[in-house]
Enzyme design. Sequence first.
Site, mmCIF file in Angstrom:
data_model
loop_
_atom_site.group_PDB
_atom_site.id
_atom_site.type_symbol
_atom_site.label_atom_id
_atom_site.label_comp_id
_atom_site.label_asym_id
_atom_site.label_seq_id
_atom_site.Cartn_x
_atom_site.Cartn_y
_atom_site.Cartn_z
ATOM 1 C CB ALA A 65 -0.885 -0.011 1.236
ATOM 2 N N GLY A 110 0.979 -5.570 0.630
ATOM 3 C CA GLY A 110 0.040 -5.670 -0.495
ATOM 4 C C GLY A 110 0.692 -6.138 -1.785
ATOM 5 C CD GLU A 113 -2.284 -8.612 1.666
ATOM 6 O OE1 GLU A 113 -2.256 -7.385 1.448
ATOM 7 O OE2 GLU A 113 -2.934 -9.122 2.589
ATOM 8 C CD GLU A 133 0.855 -6.837 5.338
ATOM 9 O OE1 GLU A 133 1.649 -7.753 5.644
ATOM 10 O OE2 GLU A 133 0.338 -6.743 4.219
HETATM 11 N N1 COA Z 1 4.509 3.576 -0.076
HETATM 12 C C1 COA Z 1 4.901 4.783 -0.500
HETATM 13 N N2 COA Z 1 6.183 5.076 -0.812
HETATM 14 C C2 COA Z 1 7.078 4.070 -0.695
HETATM 15 C C3 COA Z 1 6.711 2.778 -0.274
HETATM 16 C C4 COA Z 1 5.354 2.551 0.045
HETATM 17 N N3 COA Z 1 4.888 1.357 0.438
HETATM 18 N N4 COA Z 1 7.815 2.003 -0.257
HETATM 19 C C5 COA Z 1 8.833 2.786 -0.667
HETATM 20 N N5 COA Z 1 8.373 4.038 -0.913
HETATM 21 C C6 COA Z 1 9.149 5.196 -1.341
HETATM 22 C C7 COA Z 1 10.136 5.634 -0.271
HETATM 23 O O1 COA Z 1 9.484 6.402 0.721
HETATM 24 C C8 COA Z 1 11.125 6.433 -1.089
HETATM 25 O O2 COA Z 1 10.580 7.706 -1.335
HETATM 26 P P1 COA Z 1 11.504 9.038 -1.192
HETATM 27 O O3 COA Z 1 12.457 8.945 -2.360
HETATM 28 O O4 COA Z 1 10.512 10.141 -1.340
HETATM 29 O O5 COA Z 1 12.184 8.951 0.126
HETATM 30 C C9 COA Z 1 11.155 5.662 -2.400
HETATM 31 O O6 COA Z 1 9.966 4.870 -2.440
HETATM 32 C C10 COA Z 1 12.334 4.739 -2.510
HETATM 33 O O7 COA Z 1 12.375 3.951 -1.338
HETATM 34 P P2 COA Z 1 13.729 3.294 -0.800
HETATM 35 O O8 COA Z 1 13.421 2.631 0.500
HETATM 36 O O9 COA Z 1 14.805 4.313 -0.829
HETATM 37 O O10 COA Z 1 13.993 2.264 -1.977
HETATM 38 P P3 COA Z 1 14.770 0.884 -1.955
HETATM 39 O O11 COA Z 1 14.829 0.453 -3.367
HETATM 40 O O12 COA Z 1 16.056 1.006 -1.195
HETATM 41 O O13 COA Z 1 13.830 -0.140 -1.138
HETATM 42 C C11 COA Z 1 11.732 -1.219 -0.569
HETATM 43 C C12 COA Z 1 12.586 -0.529 -1.673
HETATM 44 C C13 COA Z 1 10.393 -1.506 -1.201
HETATM 45 C C14 COA Z 1 12.408 -2.511 -0.139
HETATM 46 C C15 COA Z 1 11.624 -0.264 0.639
HETATM 47 O O14 COA Z 1 11.235 1.005 0.173
HETATM 48 C C16 COA Z 1 10.616 -0.691 1.662
HETATM 49 O O15 COA Z 1 10.894 -1.546 2.482
HETATM 50 N N6 COA Z 1 9.393 -0.061 1.630
HETATM 51 C C17 COA Z 1 8.375 -0.276 2.611
HETATM 52 C C18 COA Z 1 7.562 -1.469 2.214
HETATM 53 C C19 COA Z 1 6.457 -1.730 3.182
HETATM 54 O O16 COA Z 1 6.650 -1.734 4.382
HETATM 55 N N7 COA Z 1 5.264 -1.927 2.606
HETATM 56 C C20 COA Z 1 4.042 -2.034 3.291
HETATM 57 C C21 COA Z 1 3.920 -3.288 3.997
HETATM 58 S S1 COA Z 1 2.406 -3.322 4.850
#
Ligand code: COA
Length: 255
Positions: A65, A110, A113, A133
């Site tokens: 999400a 998600g 999912e 989550e």
């Molecule tokens: N929603 C909105 N923005 C997101 C996001 C999400 N679920 N996941 C990542 N982003 C954004 C980050 O905030 C960042 O934005 P910014 O440049 O404005 O700071 C950008 O995407 C890049 O994220 P970053 O973490 O630097 O990229 P990465 O390639 O090193 O890692 C992930 C990618 C997906 C592994 C990591 O971003 C992550 O763990 N995200 C959270 C995932 C999560 O917890 N999802 C929901 C589970 S319920």
Amino acid sequence: MHILKIEPEGSIEQWTLNREPMRNALSRELVEGLRQQVARIGEAGSGVRAVVLTGAGDKAFCAGADLKERQGMSAEEVRKFLQDLRALLVSLERSRCIFIAFVNGAALGGGTELALACDLRIASSRAQLGLTEVCLGIIPGGGGTQRLPRLIGAGKAKELIFCGRRVGAEEALRIGLVEGVGGLADARAMAFNIAANAPIAVAAAKQAIAQGAHLPMEEALALELQFYEQTLASEDRLEGLKAFSEKRPARFVGR
Ligand code: COA
């Protein structure tokens, strides 16, 4: 550039979640875009047999999400988002079309999912899947607590969900969370392979598997016969037999 890129090729399509700067996170707009596309290919005569669903870039399939959008949402708005996401995932499962998730990077919350609601999953060597989550104070709300244990078993699903643990491609393959490890070309080849088979038969097999999964064996076997009947009445069944006797590939028409 549209947030959902659609690339048709013959009877398959590639759909790319196209929000790379947000790691292809599911915003309300993206969920709505996916809903519209699933409805489009479900229309009679669409001719689309299989879809490869993937994410833009090589970092993420889908980061779950959109947590930035979520920050400004009321509890009621979160409920509505979940309702729409859940309806979308059910529509993938009910579609006559086959969905293959090509998990090209992180698939979290998600994102996993979404992959779980697809029929098949191919992971790239960069894939990371996880229902993370509980690390955010919530539980999977897009069917993850139900689809993951049905796919990989309750014990392993509990371990992954309670720990919020991410798994890489090889482990995902070993525990049955994905069906293959490879590249986009492998996912597309699988889609073309499926698309070349008899459309009524593939759709009937998908429904028989989905609807029979939760029935007692006797009822499930009866259900299989009902779906077999659909193929028995089809022109394609006769074409399959004719092609076999003429030692040539069958040319199925979906009737
Ligand atoms: N929603 C909105 N923005 C997101 C996001 C999400 N679920 N996941 C990542 N982003 C954004 C980050 O905030 C960042 O934005 P910014 O440049 O404005 O700071 C950008 O995407 C890049 O994220 P970053 O973490 O630097 O990229 P990465 O390639 O090193 O890692 C992930 C990618 C997906 C592994 C990591 O971003 C992550 O763990 N995200 C959270 C995932 C999560 O917890 N999802 C929901 C589970 S319920």
